[in-house]
Scaffold this active site. Structure first.
Site, short mmCIF file in Angstrom:
data_model
loop_
_atom_site.label_atom_id
_atom_site.label_comp_id
_atom_site.label_asym_id
_atom_site.label_seq_id
_atom_site.Cartn_x
_atom_site.Cartn_y
_atom_site.Cartn_z
N LEU A 1 -1.09 -1.50 -4.19
CA LEU A 1 -2.48 0.07 -4.40
C LEU A 1 -2.51 0.93 -3.67
CD1 LEU A 1 -5.50 -0.21 -4.01
CD2 LEU A 1 -5.56 -0.13 -1.92
N PHE B 1 0.88 -1.55 0.43
CA PHE B 1 -0.05 0.02 -0.23
C PHE B 1 0.60 1.15 0.02
CE2 PHE B 1 -2.47 -2.97 1.96
CZ PHE B 1 -3.15 -3.00 1.95
N ASP B 2 0.41 2.04 -0.88
CA ASP B 2 1.07 3.81 -0.95
C ASP B 2 0.46 4.36 0.46
OD1 ASP B 2 2.37 5.87 -1.41
OD2 ASP B 2 0.61 6.18 -2.18
N LYS B 3 1.07 5.06 1.33
CA LYS B 3 0.08 5.48 2.56
C LYS B 3 -0.42 6.63 2.33
CE LYS B 3 2.30 8.26 5.23
NZ LYS B 3 1.31 9.86 5.70
#
Lengths: 76, 642
Positions: free
Chosen positions: B506, B306-308
């Site tokens: 994502l 995941f990108d934050k």
């Protein structure tokens, strides 16, 4: 060079296509036609997408070809 | 000959067959029975004969030709019942297939029907109603309650609650006010809006979705390609076999039956029809899955990166504190806001928004803007050069960070803020702290993913270590990597990929596009309006909502399962039929009937996907492979253990 030609894209809506063999039939006859850059049958939306050179071939001529292979075109 | 005419012919043939059946029941005359059957054969056969003729003129082989040969054969040997039944069933089968396929493919059609038709525009002070495609960029468009929004644009006046289901799949209306983006294809539930047109005609997000879905439906799954290869070998193989059957049995009729029955109709359609129904279900729920292969890969995912920012967090950060060194706080904010006016970066926008809230007037326009990806921006503001960004940029510009500033920045970061430094060409003048809240549904989604068979959860961010650790640990991530540049993210994703791992990335698709492109499956979320992301990602979640990830994962698994069931039905039927033909238990007419039924069964099975809904499979005690680190552990950026 694409810039020298006047490439136009047209879509034709056909009646529901049920047999994948129609793809080769329609694409075959269109790709043989001089002036057609690329013909693609979108089987699942029953549409034909044709990129062609307006100078060499008309949209009506393409429609005629598709009908000739046995696939009536619906008015969009 | 169009579908309507073919249908009429089918009905006529059906009536003739009924008449023949009555003749047989009441034992009228043999001659009448045969005559009726022959007429029925000819009537029902005409469309098939014409198609066969057209194809053979183009030197193309077709199933219609096979049927024609078989029918003529049946007529010659006096099997009139069989010839009439076969021609009728062939038409009837095609009719049923067409009808049910239309249903399976209805998703795209229903999307297209949501397209706006007309628009109310104001030109030269006059209102006019025009066709939606005639609106040009920068037109002022008026939308009232119950109307469809005809273009993508920015609200300049009014308030409204807008249903964006056509775009995002979300049924809950979104409220829109000044400066908000609205999208073509959404419906104004209540209120009134004046919008400046930004994207019109084929450039709207809505048109792009339709284009994407159309292309996606044609994207072939690996299974499908295998089937097509198989069919290419299969058809000539069956022809050779039929000749063999004829050579061995000397029974022309049997050989012909074998040839017609073996036609791979259900086989060829079994995979694509599942894929199309699955893609259709996704499209209606704001999930664009780009083709069969993506569908298959998505079903196998066992690790997600995941990108934050903007994915796990809201991506709409707010300013939490401002500190000036030797100058006034307001001054710091004003300078930073004036410089960031042109910025697309979310931190920049937060600063500008804060200045607006405080009521500051931005007077100076920045010139010589230089955006340093992952570091900040440099501008010339009223003749002075100004740098706004992070430690990396300060280091590059050789601007020293004094102890007092460093300890303040670290303190802010430990509390979960991002510290943005404002400096001229020599010294730091201020620090603005910005924080971004975690999404409400992030924790639930992450917990659910563990029950969906996702074994590794990794978080990447360009943000600082402290913020990353706070967010990542709150959500229960296995690995957390911080302070990455956009290009580092792609490298990191590559490091996580490999043996036995199917990795999805994502992100929001803007600065993590390279990483999204690198992963086995790239997923972009909440991208209505950002073209780059829509184009690079394999899966596009239109809504800004993590729930859709679960829906997408479950849908892909259901679709792949459905495809396998269909192949089983198709192959099983052909095998049984051929065995039946060879043992003389199946004749041409009954074989044709069973064959058509199997095609229908395959389509009906796929139709179940249209109604697919995600289920909550959350098990609190889902097993975790916690001990193994997915990506290389020696990366100094893993902050899990600081």
């Amino acid at each position: 060079m694409k810039t020298l030609k006047n490439i136009k894209t047209t879509r034709y809506q056909l009646e529901t296509l049920t047999c994948p063999s129609c793809i080769t039939r329609i694409e075959g006859v269109l790709n043989k036609e001089p002036g057609v850059e690329k013909a693609k049958v979108l089987f699942n939306s029953s549409r034909v997408k044709v990129e062609y050179d307006e100078e060499k071939v008309s949209s009506n001529r393409l429609a005629e070809l598709i009908e000739k292979v046995g696939y009536p075109i619906l008015p969009s | 000959m169009n579908a309507k005419q073919v249908n009429r012919i089918m009905y006529a043939a059906g009536i003739l067959l009924l008449a023949a059946f009555a003749t047989y029941l009441f034992n009228w005359s043999r001659l009448l029975l045969d005559t009726l059957l022959i007429i029925a054969t000819i009537v029902a056969g005409v469309p098939t004969f014409i198609k066969a003729w057209k194809a053979s003129r183009l030197k193309m082989f077709s199933i219609e030709l096979l049927v024609t040969i078989a029918v003529i054969g049946a007529l010659i040997i006096g099997e009139y019942v069989e010839s009439a039944a076969v021609t009728f069933l062939f038409l009837f089968g095609a009719f049923l297939e067409g009808r049910s396929l239309e249903k399976a493919r209805a998703a795209l059609k229903s999307l297209m029907e949501m397209a706006p038709l007309e628009a109310t525009v104001v030109r030269n002070g006059l209102r006019a109603i025009i066709m939606a495609e005639e609106v040009v960029e920068n037109d002022l468009v008026i939308i009232q309650t119950g109307e469809k929004i005809p273009i993508d644009g920015r609200v300049i006046s009014g308030n409204a609650s807008v249903n964006e289901a056509a775009i995002t799949g979300e049924s809950v209306p979104a409220s829109k006010g000044i400066d908000d983006q609205v999208f073509s294809g959404s419906i104004l539930d209540s209120g009134y809006l004046e919008v400046i047109a930004e994207n019109v005609g084929e450039d709207t997000t809505f048109s792009k979705i339709i284009e994407l879905v159309e292309e996606a439906q044609e994207g072939k799954a690996k299974t499908q390609r295998f089937l097509e290869k198989f069919a290419a070998i299969y058809t000539p193989g069956i022809m050779i076999l039929s000749v063999l059957v004829w050579v061995v049995t000397r029974d022309v009729h049997l050989a012909l039956t074998f040839l017609v029955i073996a036609c791979p109709g259900a086989l060829v359609i079994s995979a694509p029809v599942s894929i199309v129904a699955g893609i259709g279900n996704g499209a209606r729920n704001g999930i664009l899955i780009k083709g069969g292969e993506v569908m298959e890969n998505l079903a196998k995912i066992n690790a997600i990166v995941f990108d934050k920012t903007g994915t796990l967090t809201k991506g709409k950060p707010g300013v939490t504190a401002i500190k000036g060194f030797g100058i006034d706080e307001k001054e710091v904010l004003l300078m930073a806001a004036e410089a960031e006016v042109i910025s697309e970066h979310h931190l920049g926008r937060a600063i500008v928004k804060e200045a607006e809230i405080t009521g500051l007037k931005l007077l100076n326009k920045p010139t010589e803007v230089n955006v340093l990806k992952g570091r900040g921006i440099e501008v010339n503001l009223g003749g002075k050069s100004l740098y706004i960004g992070n430690r990396k940029g300060l280091f590059q510009n050789e601007i020293p960070i004094e102890t007092e500033m460093e300890s303040y920045a670290t303190k802010q970061e430990k509390a979960g803020n991002t510290a943005v430094f404002i400096a001229d060409d020599k010294k730091i003048m201020g620090i603005i702290s910005i924080a971004d809240a975690i999404r409400d549904k992030a924790k639930d989604t992450i917990d659910n993913l563990k029950s969906e068979g996702i074994e590794h959860l990794v978080m990447l961010t360009g943000d600082n270590k402290h913020t990353a650790k706070i967010v990542g640990e709150q959500l229960g991530m296995d690995d957390i990597y911080a302070e990455l540049l956009p290009e580092d993210k792609a490298v990191k994703v590559k490091e996580c990929m490999g043996k036995g791992i199917k990795l999805a990335m994502l992100g929001d698709g803007v600065n993590d596009a390279p990483a999204i492109a690198t992963a086995d499956v790239g997923i972009a979320m909440g991208v209505a309006g950002t073209d780059v992301a829509m184009e690079t990602a394999d899966v596009v979640l239109m809504a800004d909502n993590l729930d859709k990830l679960i829906h997408a994962l479950q849908l892909s698994k259901a679709t792949v399962r459905n495809m396998k069931q269909n192949m089983f039905i198709a192959v099983g039927t052909v095998v049984l039929l051929l065995a039946g033909v060879l043992t003389k238990n199946v004749n041409l007419a009954s074989g044709m009937l069973i064959h058509e039924l199997s095609v229908l069964l395959v389509i009906l099975n796929a139709l179940r996907l249209i109604r697919f809904k995600p289920v909550n499979r959350f098990k609190p005690s889902a097993p975790r492979k916690d001990e193994n680190v997915l990506c290389q552990k020696d990366m100094p950026l893993n902050v899990k253990n600081i």
